[in-house]
Design a protein around this motif. Sequence first.
Motif, PDB file in Angstrom:
ATOM      1  N   PHE A  36       0.833  -1.205   0.000  1.00  0.00           N
ATOM      2  CA  PHE A  36       0.000   0.000   0.000  1.00  0.00           C
ATOM      3  C   PHE A  36       0.867   1.254   0.000  1.00  0.00           C
ATOM      4  CE2 PHE A  36      -2.221   3.257   2.573  1.00  0.00           C
ATOM      5  CZ  PHE A  36      -3.291   3.493   1.732  1.00  0.00           C
ATOM      6  N   PHE A  37       1.840   1.310   0.918  1.00  0.00           N
ATOM      7  CA  PHE A  37       2.646   2.523   1.021  1.00  0.00           C
ATOM      8  C   PHE A  37       3.633   2.641  -0.141  1.00  0.00           C
ATOM      9  CE2 PHE A  37       1.160   2.256   5.469  1.00  0.00           C
ATOM     10  CZ  PHE A  37       0.564   3.507   5.518  1.00  0.00           C
ATOM     11  N   THR A  38       4.074   1.486  -0.667  1.00  0.00           N
ATOM     12  CA  THR A  38       4.978   1.547  -1.829  1.00  0.00           C
ATOM     13  C   THR A  38       4.247   2.144  -3.017  1.00  0.00           C
ATOM     14  OG1 THR A  38       6.041  -0.463  -1.043  1.00  0.00           O
ATOM     15  CG2 THR A  38       6.509   0.163  -3.299  1.00  0.00           C
ATOM     16  N   ASN A  39       3.020   1.694  -3.232  1.00  0.00           N
ATOM     17  CA  ASN A  39       2.259   2.172  -4.392  1.00  0.00           C
ATOM     18  C   ASN A  39       1.756   3.599  -4.200  1.00  0.00           C
ATOM     19  OD1 ASN A  39       2.495  -0.090  -6.016  1.00  0.00           O
ATOM     20  ND2 ASN A  39       0.886  -1.149  -4.921  1.00  0.00           N
ATOM     21  N   LEU A  40       1.640   4.008  -2.948  1.00  0.00           N
ATOM     22  CA  LEU A  40       1.135   5.353  -2.664  1.00  0.00           C
ATOM     23  C   LEU A  40       2.187   6.419  -2.970  1.00  0.00           C
ATOM     24  CD1 LEU A  40      -1.638   6.044  -1.451  1.00  0.00           C
ATOM     25  CD2 LEU A  40      -0.499   6.371   0.754  1.00  0.00           C
ATOM     26  N   ASN A  41       3.413   6.039  -2.848  1.00  0.00           N
ATOM     27  CA  ASN A  41       4.503   7.000  -2.997  1.00  0.00           C
ATOM     28  C   ASN A  41       4.940   7.109  -4.465  1.00  0.00           C
ATOM     29  OD1 ASN A  41       6.756   8.528  -2.861  1.00  0.00           O
ATOM     30  ND2 ASN A  41       7.754   7.334  -1.232  1.00  0.00           N
ATOM     31  N   PRO A  42       4.659   8.223  -5.143  1.00  0.00           N
ATOM     32  CA  PRO A  42       4.975   8.321  -6.575  1.00  0.00           C
ATOM     33  C   PRO A  42       6.475   8.335  -6.868  1.00  0.00           C
ATOM     34  CG  PRO A  42       4.040  10.378  -5.749  1.00  0.00           C
ATOM     35  CD  PRO A  42       4.033   9.417  -4.614  1.00  0.00           C
ATOM     36  N   SER A  43       7.290   8.630  -5.846  1.00  0.00           N
ATOM     37  CA  SER A  43       8.735   8.688  -6.109  1.00  0.00           C
ATOM     38  C   SER A  43       9.368   7.292  -6.115  1.00  0.00           C
ATOM     39  CB  SER A  43       9.425   9.561  -5.064  1.00  0.00           C
ATOM     40  OG  SER A  43       9.273   8.955  -3.798  1.00  0.00           O
ATOM     41  N   VAL A  44       8.616   6.305  -5.664  1.00  0.00           N
ATOM     42  CA  VAL A  44       9.179   4.939  -5.643  1.00  0.00           C
ATOM     43  C   VAL A  44       9.040   4.322  -7.029  1.00  0.00           C
ATOM     44  CG1 VAL A  44       9.006   2.652  -4.587  1.00  0.00           C
ATOM     45  CG2 VAL A  44       8.641   4.680  -3.194  1.00  0.00           C
ATOM     46  N   LYS A  45      10.167   3.891  -7.593  1.00  0.00           N
ATOM     47  CA  LYS A  45      10.143   3.380  -8.969  1.00  0.00           C
ATOM     48  C   LYS A  45       9.478   2.013  -9.085  1.00  0.00           C
ATOM     49  CE  LYS A  45      13.530   5.904 -11.495  1.00  0.00           C
ATOM     50  NZ  LYS A  45      14.598   6.479 -10.692  1.00  0.00           N
ATOM     51  N   LYS A  46       9.503   1.267  -7.985  1.00  0.00           N
ATOM     52  CA  LYS A  46       9.004  -0.120  -8.071  1.00  0.00           C
ATOM     53  C   LYS A  46       7.498  -0.205  -7.887  1.00  0.00           C
ATOM     54  CE  LYS A  46      11.847  -3.459  -6.107  1.00  0.00           C
ATOM     55  NZ  LYS A  46      12.561  -3.782  -4.907  1.00  0.00           N
ATOM     56  N   ARG A  47       6.790   0.892  -8.081  1.00  0.00           N
ATOM     57  CA  ARG A  47       5.341   0.851  -7.901  1.00  0.00           C
ATOM     58  C   ARG A  47       4.717  -0.141  -8.871  1.00  0.00           C
ATOM     59  NH1 ARG A  47       1.822   5.819  -7.578  1.00  0.00           N
ATOM     60  NH2 ARG A  47       2.497   6.146  -9.697  1.00  0.00           N
ATOM     61  N   GLN A  48       3.793  -0.916  -8.406  1.00  0.00           N
ATOM     62  CA  GLN A  48       3.131  -1.898  -9.274  1.00  0.00           C
ATOM     63  C   GLN A  48       1.625  -1.790  -9.082  1.00  0.00           C
ATOM     64  OE1 GLN A  48       4.994  -5.585  -8.063  1.00  0.00           O
ATOM     65  NE2 GLN A  48       6.037  -5.610 -10.020  1.00  0.00           N
ATOM     66  N   ILE A  49       1.048  -0.780  -9.701  1.00  0.00           N
ATOM     67  CA  ILE A  49      -0.391  -0.605  -9.546  1.00  0.00           C
ATOM     68  C   ILE A  49      -1.104  -1.275 -10.713  1.00  0.00           C
ATOM     69  CG2 ILE A  49      -2.266   1.071  -9.414  1.00  0.00           C
ATOM     70  CD1 ILE A  49      -0.289   2.977  -8.096  1.00  0.00           C
ATOM     71  N   PHE A  50      -1.830  -2.319 -10.420  1.00  0.00           N
ATOM     72  CA  PHE A  50      -2.534  -3.044 -11.472  1.00  0.00           C
ATOM     73  C   PHE A  50      -4.011  -2.660 -11.556  1.00  0.00           C
ATOM     74  CE2 PHE A  50       0.969  -5.923 -10.282  1.00  0.00           C
ATOM     75  CZ  PHE A  50       1.647  -5.862 -11.483  1.00  0.00           C
ATOM     76  N   THR A  51      -4.424  -1.766 -10.659  1.00  0.00           N
ATOM     77  CA  THR A  51      -5.840  -1.393 -10.642  1.00  0.00           C
ATOM     78  C   THR A  51      -6.174  -0.533 -11.856  1.00  0.00           C
ATOM     79  OG1 THR A  51      -5.601  -1.301  -8.268  1.00  0.00           O
ATOM     80  CG2 THR A  51      -7.644  -0.432  -9.178  1.00  0.00           C
ATOM     81  N   ARG A  52      -7.269  -0.860 -12.528  1.00  0.00           N
ATOM     82  CA  ARG A  52      -7.714  -0.075 -13.679  1.00  0.00           C
ATOM     83  C   ARG A  52      -8.920   0.753 -13.273  1.00  0.00           C
ATOM     84  NH1 ARG A  52      -3.580  -0.420 -17.094  1.00  0.00           N
ATOM     85  NH2 ARG A  52      -2.919  -2.565 -17.280  1.00  0.00           N
ATOM     86  N   ASP A  53      -9.033   1.897 -13.894  1.00  0.00           N
ATOM     87  CA  ASP A  53     -10.184   2.748 -13.619  1.00  0.00           C
ATOM     88  C   ASP A  53     -11.338   2.291 -14.514  1.00  0.00           C
ATOM     89  OD1 ASP A  53     -11.787   4.735 -12.701  1.00  0.00           O
ATOM     90  OD2 ASP A  53     -10.909   6.294 -13.962  1.00  0.00           O
ATOM     91  N   TYR A  54     -11.674   1.002 -14.403  1.00  0.00           N
ATOM     92  CA  TYR A  54     -12.700   0.407 -15.262  1.00  0.00           C
ATOM     93  C   TYR A  54     -14.078   0.945 -14.904  1.00  0.00           C
ATOM     94  CZ  TYR A  54     -15.576  -3.160 -17.423  1.00  0.00           C
ATOM     95  OH  TYR A  54     -16.513  -3.797 -18.169  1.00  0.00           O
ATOM     96  N   PRO A  55     -14.971   1.266 -15.829  1.00  0.00           N
ATOM     97  CA  PRO A  55     -14.821   1.133 -17.276  1.00  0.00           C
ATOM     98  C   PRO A  55     -14.309   2.398 -17.964  1.00  0.00           C
ATOM     99  CG  PRO A  55     -17.070   1.670 -16.762  1.00  0.00           C
ATOM    100  CD  PRO A  55     -16.328   1.645 -15.459  1.00  0.00           C
ATOM    101  N   PHE A  56     -13.899   3.400 -17.158  1.00  0.00           N
ATOM    102  CA  PHE A  56     -13.504   4.678 -17.775  1.00  0.00           C
ATOM    103  C   PHE A  56     -12.090   4.619 -18.343  1.00  0.00           C
ATOM    104  CE2 PHE A  56     -16.495   5.394 -14.290  1.00  0.00           C
ATOM    105  CZ  PHE A  56     -17.569   5.791 -15.064  1.00  0.00           C
ATOM    106  N   GLY A  57     -11.262   3.789 -17.769  1.00  0.00           N
ATOM    107  CA  GLY A  57      -9.903   3.662 -18.276  1.00  0.00           C
ATOM    108  C   GLY A  57      -9.590   2.218 -18.578  1.00  0.00           C
ATOM    109  N   PRO A  58     -10.041   1.721 -19.745  1.00  0.00           N
ATOM    110  CA  PRO A  58      -9.800   0.301 -20.038  1.00  0.00           C
ATOM    111  C   PRO A  58      -8.317  -0.003 -20.188  1.00  0.00           C
ATOM    112  CG  PRO A  58     -10.700   1.442 -21.952  1.00  0.00           C
ATOM    113  CD  PRO A  58     -10.708   2.422 -20.834  1.00  0.00           C
TER     114      PRO A  58
END
Length: 178
Positions: A36-58
């Motif tokens: 959670f905190f790794t993905n929250l921090n935009p400066s961390v390069k290893k972020r792995q956000i797989f969540t899609r803004d479905y259906p607005f962002g397919p």
Amino acid sequence: MGTVRVKQVERVKSGLWEKSYIPEIARGLGVTMKHFFTNLNPSVKKRQIFTRDYPFGPADYYPERYRGMHRLMVREDGNVRCVACMCCSTICPADCIHIEAGEHDDPSIEKYPKLFVIDELRCIVCGLCVEACPCDAIRMDSGVHIKPFTDRKDAFFDRDLLMEHGGMSMAKQGGVRT
Ligand code: SF4
Ligand code: SF4
């Protein structure tokens, strides 16, 4: 007969503390918090956000064999390839393909689908209809991601709509696709 080798595994004895599941729950929560905190921090390069803004962002990437919206292929003359053999509707485990056959003017083509409707809300996207079709008339490689429906009747895709996403297929009946 060969000898069967058996490896005996020692049963791990767990105490009251382990049996309470508290250490494992804490460990699991620790992993969740770390991500959670790794993905929250935009400066961390290893972020792995797989969540899609479905259906607005397919998704911007679909695998090559992704099963998307059905499409009905056409012949060289622009007519639908489907010969209303009912193989797809017979094999469909969700019973969501409805076909009404009509007699074709061309005596070399026995039948054509007067009505061809797929209920995309009932479809379980198994692809069996595509496998069953003997003449490459139905495919799911349209690359079109089916959007959610707000009205039940929008989920019924008819022949003309399915043909809009179709293309020409020169496949020989039961043979190689081109
Ligand atoms: S993909 Fe499966 S469930 Fe959907 S129409 Fe084809 S056979 Fe039926
Ligand atoms: S299996 Fe193919 S030819 Fe037969 S009814 Fe379905 S789409 Fe048409």
